[in-house]
Write a protein that holds these residues in place. Structure first.
Motif, PDB file in Angstrom:
ATOM      1  N   GLU A 108     -30.112 -65.490  16.327  1.00 19.66           N
ATOM      2  CA  GLU A 108     -29.159 -64.620  17.031  1.00 19.66           C
ATOM      3  C   GLU A 108     -28.110 -65.456  17.767  1.00 19.66           C
ATOM      4  N   ALA A 109     -28.537 -66.564  18.355  1.00 17.01           N
ATOM      5  CA  ALA A 109     -27.591 -67.435  19.055  1.00 17.01           C
ATOM      6  C   ALA A 109     -26.584 -68.032  18.088  1.00 17.01           C
ATOM      7  N   VAL A 110     -27.048 -68.488  16.945  1.00 11.79           N
ATOM      8  CA  VAL A 110     -26.149 -69.074  15.944  1.00 11.79           C
ATOM      9  C   VAL A 110     -25.165 -68.010  15.447  1.00 11.79           C
ATOM     10  N   GLU A 111     -25.632 -66.793  15.242  1.00 11.86           N
ATOM     11  CA  GLU A 111     -24.738 -65.720  14.797  1.00 11.86           C
ATOM     12  C   GLU A 111     -23.666 -65.419  15.851  1.00 11.86           C
ATOM     13  N   LEU A 112     -24.057 -65.382  17.122  1.00 12.30           N
ATOM     14  CA  LEU A 112     -23.064 -65.179  18.180  1.00 12.30           C
ATOM     15  C   LEU A 112     -22.044 -66.315  18.197  1.00 12.30           C
ATOM     16  N   ALA A 113     -22.516 -67.533  18.016  1.00 11.74           N
ATOM     17  CA  ALA A 113     -21.601 -68.683  17.988  1.00 11.74           C
ATOM     18  C   ALA A 113     -20.637 -68.581  16.812  1.00 11.74           C
ATOM     19  N   LYS A 114     -21.121 -68.157  15.651  1.00 10.08           N
ATOM     20  CA  LYS A 114     -20.247 -67.984  14.478  1.00 10.08           C
ATOM     21  C   LYS A 114     -19.174 -66.943  14.747  1.00 10.08           C
ATOM     22  N   GLU A 115     -19.581 -65.872  15.404  1.00  4.71           N
ATOM     23  CA  GLU A 115     -18.671 -64.754  15.647  1.00  4.71           C
ATOM     24  C   GLU A 115     -17.673 -65.023  16.771  1.00  4.71           C
ATOM     25  N   LEU A 116     -18.115 -65.736  17.806  1.00  6.35           N
ATOM     26  CA  LEU A 116     -17.322 -65.776  19.032  1.00  6.35           C
ATOM     27  C   LEU A 116     -16.823 -67.146  19.467  1.00  6.35           C
ATOM     28  N   SER A 117     -17.271 -68.216  18.812  1.00  7.54           N
ATOM     29  CA  SER A 117     -16.905 -69.533  19.324  1.00  7.54           C
ATOM     30  C   SER A 117     -16.190 -70.360  18.255  1.00  7.54           C
ATOM     31  N   THR A 118     -16.196 -71.659  18.452  1.00 14.08           N
ATOM     32  CA  THR A 118     -15.463 -72.563  17.572  1.00 14.08           C
ATOM     33  C   THR A 118     -16.208 -72.778  16.255  1.00 14.08           C
ATOM     34  N   ASP A 119     -15.540 -73.379  15.291  1.00 15.33           N
ATOM     35  CA  ASP A 119     -16.162 -73.666  13.996  1.00 15.33           C
ATOM     36  C   ASP A 119     -17.342 -74.623  14.126  1.00 15.33           C
ATOM     37  N   ASP A 120     -17.313 -75.508  15.115  1.00 14.11           N
ATOM     38  CA  ASP A 120     -18.387 -76.478  15.310  1.00 14.11           C
ATOM     39  C   ASP A 120     -19.554 -75.927  16.128  1.00 14.11           C
ATOM     40  N   SER A 121     -19.347 -74.821  16.795  1.00 12.18           N
ATOM     41  CA  SER A 121     -20.359 -74.298  17.720  1.00 12.18           C
ATOM     42  C   SER A 121     -21.678 -73.882  17.065  1.00 12.18           C
ATOM     43  N   PRO A 122     -21.669 -73.200  15.909  1.00  9.60           N
ATOM     44  CA  PRO A 122     -22.966 -72.808  15.341  1.00  9.60           C
ATOM     45  C   PRO A 122     -23.894 -73.991  15.095  1.00  9.60           C
ATOM     46  N   LYS A 123     -23.364 -75.065  14.560  1.00  5.64           N
ATOM     47  CA  LYS A 123     -24.186 -76.258  14.300  1.00  5.64           C
ATOM     48  C   LYS A 123     -24.674 -76.869  15.616  1.00  5.64           C
ATOM     49  N   PHE A 124     -23.794 -76.947  16.605  1.00  8.94           N
ATOM     50  CA  PHE A 124     -24.148 -77.484  17.914  1.00  8.94           C
ATOM     51  C   PHE A 124     -25.248 -76.640  18.567  1.00  8.94           C
ATOM     52  N   VAL A 125     -25.059 -75.327  18.576  1.00  5.54           N
ATOM     53  CA  VAL A 125     -26.029 -74.407  19.170  1.00  5.54           C
ATOM     54  C   VAL A 125     -27.382 -74.533  18.468  1.00  5.54           C
ATOM     55  N   ASN A 126     -27.358 -74.519  17.141  1.00  9.81           N
ATOM     56  CA  ASN A 126     -28.599 -74.631  16.376  1.00  9.81           C
ATOM     57  C   ASN A 126     -29.324 -75.950  16.681  1.00  9.81           C
ATOM     58  N   GLY A 127     -28.594 -77.045  16.676  1.00 11.42           N
ATOM     59  CA  GLY A 127     -29.200 -78.351  16.930  1.00 11.42           C
ATOM     60  C   GLY A 127     -29.793 -78.462  18.321  1.00 11.42           C
ATOM     61  N   LEU A 128     -29.069 -78.006  19.313  1.00  4.72           N
ATOM     62  CA  LEU A 128     -29.556 -78.099  20.685  1.00  4.72           C
ATOM     63  C   LEU A 128     -30.784 -77.210  20.882  1.00  4.72           C
ATOM     64  N   LEU A 129     -30.728 -75.994  20.369  1.00  3.51           N
ATOM     65  CA  LEU A 129     -31.870 -75.091  20.537  1.00  3.51           C
ATOM     66  C   LEU A 129     -33.099 -75.597  19.788  1.00  3.51           C
ATOM     67  N   THR A 130     -32.900 -76.149  18.617  1.00  2.93           N
ATOM     68  CA  THR A 130     -34.018 -76.705  17.867  1.00  2.93           C
ATOM     69  C   THR A 130     -34.669 -77.838  18.650  1.00  2.93           C
ATOM     70  N   ALA A 131     -33.869 -78.685  19.278  1.00  2.00           N
ATOM     71  CA  ALA A 131     -34.400 -79.785  20.087  1.00  2.00           C
ATOM     72  C   ALA A 131     -35.174 -79.245  21.294  1.00  2.00           C
ATOM     73  N   VAL A 132     -34.661 -78.204  21.925  1.00  2.00           N
ATOM     74  CA  VAL A 132     -35.339 -77.626  23.087  1.00  2.00           C
ATOM     75  C   VAL A 132     -36.705 -77.069  22.690  1.00  2.00           C
ATOM     76  N   VAL A 133     -36.769 -76.335  21.592  1.00  2.00           N
ATOM     77  CA  VAL A 133     -38.058 -75.743  21.205  1.00  2.00           C
ATOM     78  C   VAL A 133     -39.033 -76.803  20.694  1.00  2.00           C
ATOM     79  N   LYS A 134     -38.531 -77.840  20.037  1.00  2.00           N
ATOM     80  CA  LYS A 134     -39.410 -78.930  19.600  1.00  2.00           C
ATOM     81  C   LYS A 134     -40.051 -79.615  20.805  1.00  2.00           C
ATOM     82  N   GLU A 135     -39.244 -79.875  21.819  1.00  2.00           N
ATOM     83  CA  GLU A 135     -39.759 -80.534  23.024  1.00  2.00           C
ATOM     84  C   GLU A 135     -40.854 -79.692  23.665  1.00  2.00           C
ATOM     85  N   ALA A 136     -40.687 -78.388  23.628  1.00  2.00           N
ATOM     86  CA  ALA A 136     -41.668 -77.493  24.241  1.00  2.00           C
ATOM     87  C   ALA A 136     -42.881 -77.273  23.335  1.00  2.00           C
ATOM     88  N   GLY A 137     -42.823 -77.802  22.122  1.00  2.00           N
ATOM     89  CA  GLY A 137     -43.916 -77.622  21.183  1.00  2.00           C
ATOM     90  C   GLY A 137     -44.008 -76.235  20.594  1.00  2.00           C
TER      91      GLY A 137
END
Length: 140
Positions: A108-137
């Motif tokens: 859902e976050a990546v979709e919002l980024a695609k719809e409302l932000s810059t062309d680079d934002s979906p990849k950035f959002v996905n990468g950062l969120l993936t790192a956050v959830v990995k850290e939390a296990g």
């Protein structure tokens, strides 16, 4: 668009408005609550939008610490305001809302980024969120 997707977008509107206007999220939430009461046709998405914003408020320090700790290329204050809001919502959902699967929060976050932000934002959002959830296990 599902009611929860609409609620996420409304929550993003509240967080974005606070960020851009220099208000606290509490002030922006109060203003939107007044608008929501006057617009019953939008009532279905408001309770969850309010829950998201309140959750982000309640966990703001930890959420922003996670964003800052996992963003190697952009300090949080230099990120586009819409990206900050999207990340805050997704991290709250992934970490503090057991009703939302982590993968759904990220998608859902990546979709919002695609719809409302810059062309680079979906990849950035996905990468950062993936790192956050990995850290939390958490499974993504």
């Amino acid at each position: 668009m599902s009611a929860r997707s609409k609620a996420r977008k409304r929550a993003l509107d509240v967080l974005f408005a606070a960020d851009v206007r220099g208000e606290t999220p509490e002030q922006s939430l109060e203003a939107e609550s007044l608008r929501a009461a006057a617009r019953p046709e939008r009532a279905s998405s408001w309770p969850y939008a309010r829950e998201i914003v309140q959750g982000v408020i309640d966990h703001a320090e930890e959420i922003d610490g996670l964003i800052a700790g996992h963003s190697t290329s952009w300090p949080i204050e230099r990120m586009p305001a819409v990206d900050r809001g999207i990340l805050r919502i997704a991290i709250w959902e992934a970490r503090w809302n057991p009703d939302v699967p982590v993968g759904v929060a990220i998608d859902e976050a990546v979709e919002l980024a695609k719809e409302l932000s810059t062309d680079d934002s979906p990849k950035f959002v996905n990468g950062l969120l993936t790192a956050v959830v990995k850290e939390a296990g958490q499974p993504s």
